[in-house]
Scaffold this motif. Structure first.
Motif, mmCIF file in Angstrom:
data_model
loop_
_atom_site.group_PDB
_atom_site.id
_atom_site.type_symbol
_atom_site.label_atom_id
_atom_site.label_comp_id
_atom_site.label_asym_id
_atom_site.label_seq_id
_atom_site.Cartn_x
_atom_site.Cartn_y
_atom_site.Cartn_z
ATOM 1 N N ASP A 38 64.864 -32.977 -1.230
ATOM 2 C CA ASP A 38 64.593 -34.393 -0.970
ATOM 3 C C ASP A 38 64.147 -34.561 0.476
ATOM 4 N N LYS A 93 66.322 -32.272 2.851
ATOM 5 C CA LYS A 93 67.655 -31.996 2.316
ATOM 6 C C LYS A 93 67.509 -31.269 0.976
ATOM 7 N N VAL A 122 68.780 -30.339 -2.439
ATOM 8 C CA VAL A 122 69.775 -30.966 -3.320
ATOM 9 C C VAL A 122 70.056 -30.137 -4.580
ATOM 10 N N GLU A 123 69.225 -29.110 -4.801
ATOM 11 C CA GLU A 123 69.542 -28.184 -5.895
ATOM 12 C C GLU A 123 69.067 -26.781 -5.529
ATOM 13 N N LYS A 180 77.473 -28.224 0.770
ATOM 14 C CA LYS A 180 78.306 -28.512 -0.396
ATOM 15 C C LYS A 180 77.852 -27.711 -1.616
ATOM 16 N N VAL A 190 74.479 -28.203 -3.770
ATOM 17 C CA VAL A 190 73.997 -29.572 -3.931
ATOM 18 C C VAL A 190 73.673 -30.252 -2.595
ATOM 19 N N GLU A 191 74.075 -29.625 -1.497
ATOM 20 C CA GLU A 191 73.654 -30.141 -0.186
ATOM 21 C C GLU A 191 73.485 -28.972 0.779
ATOM 22 N N TYR A 249 70.623 -27.485 4.188
ATOM 23 C CA TYR A 249 69.516 -27.799 5.088
ATOM 24 C C TYR A 249 68.865 -26.513 5.602
#
Lengths: 208, 208
Positions: free
Chosen positions: A64, A72, A74-75, B62, B74-75, B77
């Motif tokens: 994202d 970011k 996210v998966e 995360k 899921v989180e 960077y």
């Protein structure tokens, strides 16, 4: 993590039972990986060698881009490494190794090593790289430097065997004395047995 | 990606305008990175060298553990790499490089190189590693091998300069002839100018 109340008298008693010579990074609550990273940082800071841990390979599926902030993920999923974890250069020589830890007292489980890692090690040896594994027995507080060829031999000959006996590791490898700094001085082994004149001293499968 | 209708006659005309010698990976829609990866795969498959791209460093924040399936990040960077992208071993020698591409025709923007990467290259040279950058000028369809010392020198002397002139790269570096396979034969440069007798032939800052 659950925070159990900390019984100080028990901890103290346990510490007192340990012989003085066994005081090393494990006593300071440091993991084997952290001790190796600290060792590599020491080597780097003192211009002795440039050896880094490779980042964990990750398969990114979805990213994202939130407004005004950085991308970011996210998966994503962990991928199995196809090489070893550590590599770098020491006096022009290519260094390549994997580090594994076990709580067992008599053997290192072979499930720690994947087929493609073994294959990678064989290819590195073929290119005359210095390749090995650092094996830490946390219950024994002992660490060994095992040349990759000894691991490859064991893997190929005893493919069905689920663990590599400590006796084999002691016979084919080298005991590493744990220090305060650097904690896991594995370059001493390389210097003494691989680059020095003692290369063939031990009953080593590194012979070519 | 938007799929614009594909005007075949235009494509053909454009291709016809290009001189024959410029037919390389770029004409086949391959990115420079993909061409380098294919080159490394070729070297690996032919037991010429073991050189890998390091995974992208990622900071994991995360992780979820869905029932009956593998761990899902899921989180997370992207982190800035503190070393170069590629490393490995060639005939015992440690190889370390970074690859950069630009559409500019006369210079490589220096923003492609971060301070800690430059520092890493200097440390690798200090350890007698073979360190360099591969610079691809996509509009010109030309690729150069620039020894790390030349990049470091430019970075230190012309710190304020926003781009490194192609003239400087041509003077201090080596033109790489693009092939079908391997696509970017950078080991030829190493073999001819670093490991062969011609090491000091060029007005090279690699002199020690």
């Amino acid at each position: 993590m659950v925070n159990y109340p900390h019984p100080h008298h028990l901890t103290r008693k346990k510490k007192a039972e340990q012989p003085a010579k066994k005081v090393n990074f494990a006593n300071r609550g440091m993991s084997f990986e952290a001790a190796i990273n600290a060792t590599n940082n020491y080597y780097l800071a003192h211009s002795i060698a440039v050896i880094h841990k490779k980042p964990t390979p990750i398969q990114i599926v979805k990213v994202d881009y939130p407004m005004r902030s950085r991308a970011k993920i996210v998966e994503a999923y962990f991928r199995q490494p196809s090489t070893t974890d550590y590599s770098g250069v020491y006096r022009g020589h290519y260094i390549d190794f994997e580090a594994k830890e076990t709580r067992l007292k008599t053997a290192m489980p072979m499930k720690n090593f994947h087929a493609h890692q073994i294959e990678h090690m064989a290819k590195v040896l073929e290119q005359q790289g210095i390749c090995f594994v650092l094996l830490h027995f946390s219950s024994l507080k002992e660490t060994y430097f095992l040349p990759a060829q000894a691991l490859i031999d064991f893997y190929q000959i005893d493919r069905g065997t689920k663990s590599m006996p400590l006796d084999y590791i002691k016979k084919k490898g080298y005991w590493i004395e744990m220090n305060a700094l650097p904690q896991v001085p594995y370059l001493d082994i390389i210097e003494n047995y691989f680059l020095g004149g003692d290369y063939y001293q031990k009953d080593s499968v590194q012979k070519k």
